[in-house]
Design a protein around this motif. Structure first.
Motif, short mmCIF file in Angstrom:
data_model
loop_
_atom_site.label_atom_id
_atom_site.label_comp_id
_atom_site.label_asym_id
_atom_site.label_seq_id
_atom_site.Cartn_x
_atom_site.Cartn_y
_atom_site.Cartn_z
N LEU A 1 -44.08 68.59 -4.71
CA LEU A 1 -43.28 69.79 -4.42
C LEU A 1 -44.00 70.73 -3.47
O LEU A 1 -43.39 71.29 -2.55
CB LEU A 1 -42.91 70.50 -5.72
N THR A 2 -45.30 70.90 -3.67
CA THR A 2 -46.07 71.77 -2.78
C THR A 2 -46.15 71.18 -1.38
O THR A 2 -45.97 71.90 -0.39
CB THR A 2 -47.48 72.01 -3.35
N ALA A 3 -46.41 69.89 -1.28
CA ALA A 3 -46.52 69.26 0.03
C ALA A 3 -45.18 69.28 0.76
O ALA A 3 -45.12 69.54 1.97
CB ALA A 3 -47.03 67.83 -0.11
N LEU A 4 -44.11 69.01 0.04
CA LEU A 4 -42.78 69.03 0.66
C LEU A 4 -42.41 70.44 1.13
O LEU A 4 -41.90 70.62 2.24
CB LEU A 4 -41.73 68.51 -0.32
N GLY A 5 -42.68 71.44 0.29
CA GLY A 5 -42.41 72.82 0.69
C GLY A 5 -43.22 73.24 1.90
O GLY A 5 -42.72 73.92 2.79
N THR A 6 -44.48 72.82 1.95
CA THR A 6 -45.33 73.16 3.09
C THR A 6 -44.84 72.45 4.36
O THR A 6 -44.83 73.05 5.44
CB THR A 6 -46.79 72.79 2.80
N ALA A 7 -44.42 71.20 4.23
CA ALA A 7 -43.91 70.48 5.39
C ALA A 7 -42.63 71.15 5.93
O ALA A 7 -42.46 71.29 7.14
CB ALA A 7 -43.64 69.02 5.03
N LEU A 8 -41.76 71.58 5.02
CA LEU A 8 -40.54 72.25 5.45
C LEU A 8 -40.84 73.60 6.10
O LEU A 8 -40.23 73.98 7.10
CB LEU A 8 -39.58 72.41 4.28
N ALA A 9 -41.79 74.35 5.52
CA ALA A 9 -42.18 75.64 6.10
C ALA A 9 -42.80 75.44 7.48
O ALA A 9 -42.56 76.24 8.40
CB ALA A 9 -43.14 76.37 5.17
N ALA A 10 -43.57 74.37 7.65
CA ALA A 10 -44.14 74.07 8.96
C ALA A 10 -43.03 73.74 9.95
O ALA A 10 -43.11 74.11 11.13
CB ALA A 10 -45.14 72.93 8.85
N GLY A 11 -41.99 73.05 9.50
CA GLY A 11 -40.85 72.77 10.36
C GLY A 11 -40.15 74.04 10.82
O GLY A 11 -39.73 74.14 11.98
#
Length: 162
Positions: A123-133
């Protein structure tokens, strides 16, 4: 291409951010497979990247109005616009790499979501990837906002820039 055209700053294309995202994803997958256990991911990267994206998006809107000389705005100094373009390009490239890295981590742990540690990391990695997008999009918008309009895009009633 002439020497002068080669020295000019060109808009960020899709190839470099895509290659950086792929390289980041490979690094993230390698990171996940090499470590014997998964360390907890910092959730603080998510709001940090989102705040940076919000700031760049807001700055892009204001900059675009100033470059196009909207009524009630001051013209932007060329050096300030150049600095904003450098910030936009750096944001796009760094966020592409970070987003790819965290997407790679998320993909590698998706198989074991039954474990609480893996679920939290996912969840943290996915949220960070989306925020980076989101930061990539804001950076591209800021870069676009810094473009000087062509002569045919200008209104006839506005004075010519010197």
């Amino acid at each position: 291409m002439t020497e002068e055209e080669e020295r000019r700053l060109h808009p960020t294309g899709w190839r470099t951010p895509t290659l950086l995202a792929i390289a980041g994803a490979l690094l993230g997958a390698l990171f996940t497979t090499v470590l014997p256990g998964l360390p907890p991911m910092p959730w603080t990267a998510i709001p940090t990247l989102l705040l940076l994206a919000l700031a760049e998006g807001f700055t892009a809107g204001r900059t675009r109005r100033r470059i196009r000389r909207a009524p009630g705005t001051e013209p932007i100094p060329p050096l300030s616009a150049a600095r904003l373009v450098a910030l936009a390009k750096a944001s796009v490239l760094a966020a592409s790499l970070f987003g790819g890295f965290f997407a790679g981590v998320a993909v590698m742990v998706v198989e074991n979501l039954g474990l609480p540690v893996h679920r939290e990391v996912f969840l943290t990695a996915l949220g960070t990837a989306l925020a980076a997008g989101v930061l990539v999009v804001a950076g591209l918008y800021l870069e676009y906002a810094c473009r000087v309009p062509d002569d045919e895009d200008r209104d006839d009633d506005r004075p010519e820039a010197v």
